[in-house]
Design a protein around this motif. Structure first.
Motif, PDB file in Angstrom:
ATOM      1  N   ALA A  28       4.803   5.225   2.944  1.00  0.00           N
ATOM      2  CA  ALA A  28       4.231   6.562   3.088  1.00  0.00           C
ATOM      3  C   ALA A  28       5.188   7.527   2.407  1.00  0.00           C
ATOM      4  CB  ALA A  28       4.064   6.921   4.558  1.00  0.00           C
ATOM      5  N   VAL A  29       4.680   8.236   1.410  1.00  0.00           N
ATOM      6  CA  VAL A  29       5.502   9.152   0.629  1.00  0.00           C
ATOM      7  C   VAL A  29       5.022  10.577   0.893  1.00  0.00           C
ATOM      8  CG1 VAL A  29       6.291   9.737  -1.690  1.00  0.00           C
ATOM      9  CG2 VAL A  29       5.780   7.360  -1.127  1.00  0.00           C
ATOM     10  N   ASP A  30       5.957  11.490   1.075  1.00  0.00           N
ATOM     11  CA  ASP A  30       5.604  12.882   1.317  1.00  0.00           C
ATOM     12  C   ASP A  30       4.788  13.415   0.140  1.00  0.00           C
ATOM     13  OD1 ASP A  30       5.824  15.846   1.391  1.00  0.00           O
ATOM     14  OD2 ASP A  30       7.067  15.418   3.142  1.00  0.00           O
ATOM     15  N   ASP A  31       3.662  14.024   0.436  1.00  0.00           N
ATOM     16  CA  ASP A  31       2.756  14.485  -0.629  1.00  0.00           C
ATOM     17  C   ASP A  31       3.344  15.613  -1.471  1.00  0.00           C
ATOM     18  OD1 ASP A  31       2.532  16.539   1.207  1.00  0.00           O
ATOM     19  OD2 ASP A  31       0.371  16.335   1.475  1.00  0.00           O
ATOM     20  N   ARG A  32       4.443  16.195  -1.014  1.00  0.00           N
ATOM     21  CA  ARG A  32       5.114  17.219  -1.824  1.00  0.00           C
ATOM     22  C   ARG A  32       5.978  16.593  -2.909  1.00  0.00           C
ATOM     23  NH1 ARG A  32       7.296  20.050   3.535  1.00  0.00           N
ATOM     24  NH2 ARG A  32       7.456  17.834   3.956  1.00  0.00           N
ATOM     25  N   LYS A  64       0.851  -1.186   0.000  1.00  0.00           N
ATOM     26  CA  LYS A  64       0.000   0.000   0.000  1.00  0.00           C
ATOM     27  C   LYS A  64       0.886   1.234   0.000  1.00  0.00           C
ATOM     28  CE  LYS A  64      -3.990   2.088   1.827  1.00  0.00           C
ATOM     29  NZ  LYS A  64      -4.723   2.518   0.704  1.00  0.00           N
ATOM     30  N   VAL A  65       0.583   2.178  -0.895  1.00  0.00           N
ATOM     31  CA  VAL A  65       1.311   3.438  -0.968  1.00  0.00           C
ATOM     32  C   VAL A  65       0.357   4.569  -0.590  1.00  0.00           C
ATOM     33  CG1 VAL A  65       2.602   5.021  -2.445  1.00  0.00           C
ATOM     34  CG2 VAL A  65       2.832   2.546  -2.785  1.00  0.00           C
ATOM     35  N   THR A  66       0.737   5.357   0.402  1.00  0.00           N
ATOM     36  CA  THR A  66      -0.090   6.487   0.817  1.00  0.00           C
ATOM     37  C   THR A  66       0.708   7.772   0.707  1.00  0.00           C
ATOM     38  OG1 THR A  66       0.537   6.210   3.122  1.00  0.00           O
ATOM     39  CG2 THR A  66      -1.474   5.124   2.432  1.00  0.00           C
ATOM     40  N   ARG A  67      -0.015   8.856   0.543  1.00  0.00           N
ATOM     41  CA  ARG A  67       0.594  10.183   0.517  1.00  0.00           C
ATOM     42  C   ARG A  67       0.276  10.869   1.830  1.00  0.00           C
ATOM     43  NH1 ARG A  67      -1.998  13.560  -2.666  1.00  0.00           N
ATOM     44  NH2 ARG A  67      -0.209  14.890  -3.029  1.00  0.00           N
ATOM     45  N   THR A  68       1.276  11.460   2.434  1.00  0.00           N
ATOM     46  CA  THR A  68       1.089  12.178   3.690  1.00  0.00           C
ATOM     47  C   THR A  68       2.168  13.243   3.805  1.00  0.00           C
ATOM     48  OG1 THR A  68       0.731  11.898   6.059  1.00  0.00           O
ATOM     49  CG2 THR A  68       2.492  10.605   5.101  1.00  0.00           C
ATOM     50  N   ILE A 121       2.582   3.417  -8.553  1.00  0.00           N
ATOM     51  CA  ILE A 121       3.612   2.657  -7.841  1.00  0.00           C
ATOM     52  C   ILE A 121       2.987   1.476  -7.117  1.00  0.00           C
ATOM     53  CG2 ILE A 121       5.227   2.745  -5.899  1.00  0.00           C
ATOM     54  CD1 ILE A 121       5.869   5.622  -6.794  1.00  0.00           C
ATOM     55  N   GLU A 122       1.868   1.707  -6.440  1.00  0.00           N
ATOM     56  CA  GLU A 122       1.190   0.636  -5.716  1.00  0.00           C
ATOM     57  C   GLU A 122       0.791  -0.491  -6.664  1.00  0.00           C
ATOM     58  OE1 GLU A 122      -3.017   0.420  -3.508  1.00  0.00           O
ATOM     59  OE2 GLU A 122      -1.590   1.774  -2.544  1.00  0.00           O
ATOM     60  N   ALA A 123       0.202  -0.151  -7.799  1.00  0.00           N
ATOM     61  CA  ALA A 123      -0.225  -1.175  -8.765  1.00  0.00           C
ATOM     62  C   ALA A 123       0.971  -1.939  -9.321  1.00  0.00           C
ATOM     63  CB  ALA A 123      -1.017  -0.528  -9.890  1.00  0.00           C
ATOM     64  N   ALA A 124       2.039  -1.229  -9.653  1.00  0.00           N
ATOM     65  CA  ALA A 124       3.218  -1.884 -10.213  1.00  0.00           C
ATOM     66  C   ALA A 124       3.866  -2.835  -9.209  1.00  0.00           C
ATOM     67  CB  ALA A 124       4.229  -0.833 -10.669  1.00  0.00           C
ATOM     68  N   LEU A 125       4.024  -2.385  -7.969  1.00  0.00           N
ATOM     69  CA  LEU A 125       4.654  -3.243  -6.961  1.00  0.00           C
ATOM     70  C   LEU A 125       3.783  -4.454  -6.637  1.00  0.00           C
ATOM     71  CD1 LEU A 125       6.158  -0.576  -4.540  1.00  0.00           C
ATOM     72  CD2 LEU A 125       7.373  -2.008  -6.196  1.00  0.00           C
ATOM     73  N   ASN A 126       2.472  -4.264  -6.531  1.00  0.00           N
ATOM     74  CA  ASN A 126       1.592  -5.397  -6.271  1.00  0.00           C
ATOM     75  C   ASN A 126       1.593  -6.374  -7.447  1.00  0.00           C
ATOM     76  OD1 ASN A 126       0.435  -5.228  -3.590  1.00  0.00           O
ATOM     77  ND2 ASN A 126      -0.440  -3.315  -4.269  1.00  0.00           N
ATOM     78  N   GLY A 127       1.756  -5.866  -8.668  1.00  0.00           N
ATOM     79  CA  GLY A 127       1.852  -6.745  -9.829  1.00  0.00           C
ATOM     80  C   GLY A 127       3.110  -7.591  -9.806  1.00  0.00           C
ATOM     81  N   LEU A 128       4.201  -7.051  -9.280  1.00  0.00           N
ATOM     82  CA  LEU A 128       5.447  -7.807  -9.183  1.00  0.00           C
ATOM     83  C   LEU A 128       5.376  -8.903  -8.127  1.00  0.00           C
ATOM     84  CD1 LEU A 128       8.092  -4.951  -9.374  1.00  0.00           C
ATOM     85  CD2 LEU A 128       7.585  -6.652 -11.129  1.00  0.00           C
ATOM     86  N   VAL A 129       4.599  -8.652  -7.070  1.00  0.00           N
ATOM     87  CA  VAL A 129       4.499  -9.603  -5.975  1.00  0.00           C
ATOM     88  C   VAL A 129       3.846 -10.898  -6.436  1.00  0.00           C
ATOM     89  CG1 VAL A 129       3.411 -10.042  -3.742  1.00  0.00           C
ATOM     90  CG2 VAL A 129       4.502  -7.858  -4.177  1.00  0.00           C
ATOM     91  N   GLY A 130       2.870 -10.819  -7.309  1.00  0.00           N
ATOM     92  CA  GLY A 130       2.174 -12.025  -7.761  1.00  0.00           C
ATOM     93  C   GLY A 130       1.174 -12.475  -6.724  1.00  0.00           C
ATOM     94  N   VAL A 180       8.834   6.823   4.091  1.00  0.00           N
ATOM     95  CA  VAL A 180       9.091   5.873   5.167  1.00  0.00           C
ATOM     96  C   VAL A 180       8.361   4.581   4.832  1.00  0.00           C
ATOM     97  CG1 VAL A 180       9.447   7.612   6.961  1.00  0.00           C
ATOM     98  CG2 VAL A 180       7.169   6.714   6.570  1.00  0.00           C
ATOM     99  N   ALA A 181       8.833   3.483   5.389  1.00  0.00           N
ATOM    100  CA  ALA A 181       8.213   2.183   5.120  1.00  0.00           C
ATOM    101  C   ALA A 181       7.984   1.447   6.428  1.00  0.00           C
ATOM    102  CB  ALA A 181       9.101   1.352   4.213  1.00  0.00           C
TER     103      ALA A 181
END
Length: 60
Positions: A27-31, A3-7, A41-50, A16-17
């Motif tokens: 959690a990625v800085d929204d700036r 899960k990727v969130t903006r904060t 990014i979330e879709a791509a990483l989840n696609g790699l996980v299988g 941070v992870a």
């Protein structure tokens, strides 16, 4: 599952992870990222996980 969130994070900390045996949360800085970028990014990483099996599921 990933899960990727903006904060809003402190300056100098663009991301941070936090991980457990079943999830990874980024959690990625929204700036530094747009909502579309975070979703991509979330879709791509989840696609790699299988599948969502863990080491514990494999009996290791």
């Amino acid at each position: 599952m990933i899960k990727v969130t903006r904060t809003r994070l402190d300056p100098g900390a663009p991301a941070v992870a936090r991980a457990t045996s079943k999830t990874l949360e980024l959690a990625v800085d929204d700036r530094h990222i747009t909502p579309t970028g975070a979703a991509a990014i979330e879709a791509a990483l989840n696609g790699l996980v299988g599948d969502e099996r863990t080491i514990e599921d494999e009996g290791c």
